[in-house]
Design an enzyme around this catalytic site. Structure first.
Site, PDB file in Angstrom:
ATOM      1  N   SER A 159       0.794  -1.227   0.000  1.00 31.53           N
ATOM      2  CA  SER A 159       0.000   0.000   0.000  1.00 31.53           C
ATOM      3  C   SER A 159       0.825   1.275   0.000  1.00 31.53           C
ATOM      4  O   SER A 159       0.368   2.303  -0.462  1.00 31.53           O
ATOM      5  CB  SER A 159      -0.954  -0.006   1.194  1.00 31.53           C
TER       6      SER A 159
ATOM      7  N   LYS B 124     -11.594   1.356  -2.258  1.00 31.17           N
ATOM      8  CA  LYS B 124     -10.528   1.868  -3.136  1.00 31.17           C
ATOM      9  C   LYS B 124     -11.031   1.859  -4.575  1.00 31.17           C
ATOM     10  O   LYS B 124     -11.854   2.696  -4.908  1.00 31.17           O
ATOM     11  CB  LYS B 124      -9.267   1.077  -2.863  1.00 31.17           C
TER      12      LYS B 124
ATOM     13  N   HIS C 247      -5.451  -3.018  -2.916  1.00 35.47           N
ATOM     14  CA  HIS C 247      -5.134  -2.072  -3.998  1.00 35.47           C
ATOM     15  C   HIS C 247      -5.106  -2.725  -5.372  1.00 35.47           C
ATOM     16  O   HIS C 247      -4.839  -2.054  -6.364  1.00 35.47           O
ATOM     17  CB  HIS C 247      -3.791  -1.388  -3.727  1.00 35.47           C
TER      18      HIS C 247
HETATM   19  C1  LIG Z   1      -6.818   0.274   2.984  1.00 38.72           C
HETATM   20  C2  LIG Z   1      -6.261  -1.047   3.300  1.00 38.72           C
HETATM   21  C3  LIG Z   1      -6.902  -1.901   4.186  1.00 38.72           C
HETATM   22  C4  LIG Z   1      -8.094  -1.463   4.999  1.00 38.72           C
HETATM   23  O1  LIG Z   1      -9.244  -1.442   4.249  1.00 38.72           O
HETATM   24  P1  LIG Z   1     -10.428  -0.501   4.730  1.00 38.72           P
HETATM   25  O2  LIG Z   1     -11.606  -1.014   3.990  1.00 38.72           O
HETATM   26  O3  LIG Z   1     -10.046   0.885   4.377  1.00 38.72           O
HETATM   27  O4  LIG Z   1     -10.554  -0.691   6.213  1.00 38.72           O
HETATM   28  C5  LIG Z   1      -6.396  -3.162   4.349  1.00 38.72           C
HETATM   29  N1  LIG Z   1      -5.287  -3.566   3.696  1.00 38.72           N
HETATM   30  C6  LIG Z   1      -4.628  -2.762   2.858  1.00 38.72           C
HETATM   31  C7  LIG Z   1      -3.413  -3.259   2.170  1.00 38.72           C
HETATM   32  C8  LIG Z   1      -5.082  -1.469   2.641  1.00 38.72           C
HETATM   33  O5  LIG Z   1      -4.405  -0.654   1.846  1.00 38.72           O
END
Ligand SMILES: *Cc1c(COP(=O)(O)O)cnc(C)c1O
Length: 395
Positions: free
Chosen positions: A184, A244, A212
């Site tokens: 991320s 995302k 992602h």
């Molecule tokens: C954003 C993210 C999460 C968390 O997801 P949310 O739905 O925002 O709680 C988990 N793992 C990774 C790698 C992320 O980038």
């Protein structure tokens, strides 16, 4: 001791270390042209890779749903196991499973919660979790909630992972490999082909958090497995998040029926929480249609990534080897990252500085994220601004 007495010095220290976090206040829709903290700017910080967060088709589906479906309450009222599991949740789970070619999926309110659930439920005392050093915070917290042993291997180092798998065979009853699909803060992709082979060779389970990748990677947007031409097997646990590329919110776990039933029975972050609003499930169902038909957007995103990278390398910025929408500009010190981020703000660009503890010490960076709905002109303008800042900076 009062709360103030304990925390006031910590807050002051954080400020002095250039590590203080503030929440930018957003006055516009979530899209490239934004007003953040009263500043008109072009946003290069969100994870809205396909431009779905403010997509008219999703908003229209919500309006029509509310107008035509009398039984559509906003609140879901209870946990899934009580009376909160509505039709749109159920249909969405089926549609996600069909799309991904897995037996079943299970919705969670956030990716963070999905990641808390998986390791806690599946990995017990006597087991071992083998995690990439740069995994997302939610995966680390998930491991902490499990009674299994926990070991990290150097980022993407498959030889180190194999050694740990060999050691685990003697000492542990079950091993699980845990990794971000797309990292991320770095944008690089886990070598899933090698990881799947290692998992199969050592009878380990493979848990991939594709927050992602899902929606953004692969011809049909199915994420990092599709990117490598792979398919999850019966000992794969896949997490996808919906906040995302899907532009909505929530997450799902995908895998075998036994996996999903076990989570329903035993996963505390699934059982003891209210189901997400079913209107959100309706919005995600619409987003899934857009993701499925999103080939053109994914191609535009790839072009934008290429355009940014070529421009940034040309002006001598230090990029990370990333082919994804996450493009870190490595700056090193936290104060430098903050300075650059502030200077970009003055020039009308929102690019977040990422500092420890989110990334390792001395690896502060600007995290540029690209979307299919950025225009090439907007990217050129960002590159011009970066060039100007670079010429006045010591880095
Ligand atoms: C954003 C993210 C999460 C968390 O997801 P949310 O739905 O925002 O709680 C988990 N793992 C990774 C790698 C992320 O980038």
């Amino acid at each position: 001791m009062s709360i103030k007495k304990r925390f006031q010095p910590r807050l002051e220290q954080r400020e002095a270390d250039y590590l203080y976090r503030r929440r930018p206040l957003v006055f516009s829709a979530q899209q490239p042209d934004m007003n953040i903290n009263g500043i008109e700017c072009i946003n290069f910080s969100s994870n809205d890779y396909l431009g779905l967060a403010n997509h008219p088709q999703i908003k229209q589906a919500l309006i029509e749903g509310l107008q035509t479906q009398q039984d559509l309450s906003y609140g879901s009222g209870a946990a899934h196991l009580v009376t909160g599991h509505h039709l749109h949740h159920h249909l969405l789970e089926d549609e996600l499973a069909d799309w991904l070619g897995v037996e079943r999926t299970l919705l969670f309110s956030t990716g963070y919660m999905a990641n808390l659930a998986v390791q806690q439920t599946l990995m017990h005392a006597g087991d071992i979790i083998l995690a990439d050093k740069l995994n997302h915070a939610s995966l680390i917290d998930g491991a902490r909630l499990s009674e299994a042993d926990f070991k990290r291997y150097p980022h993407l180092d498959m030889q180190a992972l194999e050694r740990r798998l060999q050691q685990a065979q003697a000492k542990h009853s079950q091993a699980m490999i845990v990794t971000d699909g797309v990292f991320s803060m770095d944008g690089d992709i886990a070598p899933l082909k090698a990881m799947q082979q290692l998992a199969q060779k050592y009878q380990a389970w493979l848990f991939v958090d594709d927050a992602h990748g899902i929606g953004a990677l692969g011809e049909h947007g199915k994420g990092c497995f599709e990117h490598f031409g792979l398919q999850p097997d019966e000992n794969t646990i896949l997490v996808g998040t919906l906040g995302k590329a899907f532009g909505t919110s929530g997450a799902f776990v995908a895998g075998s029926s036994v996996l999903i039933e076990s989570l329903i029975q035993f996963a505390r972050p699934y059982i003891y929480t209210t189901a997400m609003p079913q209107l959100n499930a309706l919005a995600i169902r619409e987003a899934l249609k857009l993701v499925k038909n999103g080939q053109a957007s994914r191609e535009t995103l790839q072009q934008n990534i290429k355009h940014f990278r070529e421009g940034a390398l040309q002006i001598g910025l230090q990029l990370w080897p990333s082919d994804t929408a996450i493009q870190p500009i490595m700056l090193g010190k936290s104060d430098t990252a903050v300075e650059w981020s502030e200077a970009l703000k003055q020039a009308g660009f929102w690019v977040t500085a990422i500092r420890p503890p989110t990334v390792p010490q001395n690896q502060a960076r600007l995290r540029v994220t690209l979307s299919a709905i950025h225009t090439p002109e907007q990217i050129d303008q960002l590159l011009d601004a970066l060039k100007a800042i670079q010429s006045t900076s010591s880095v």
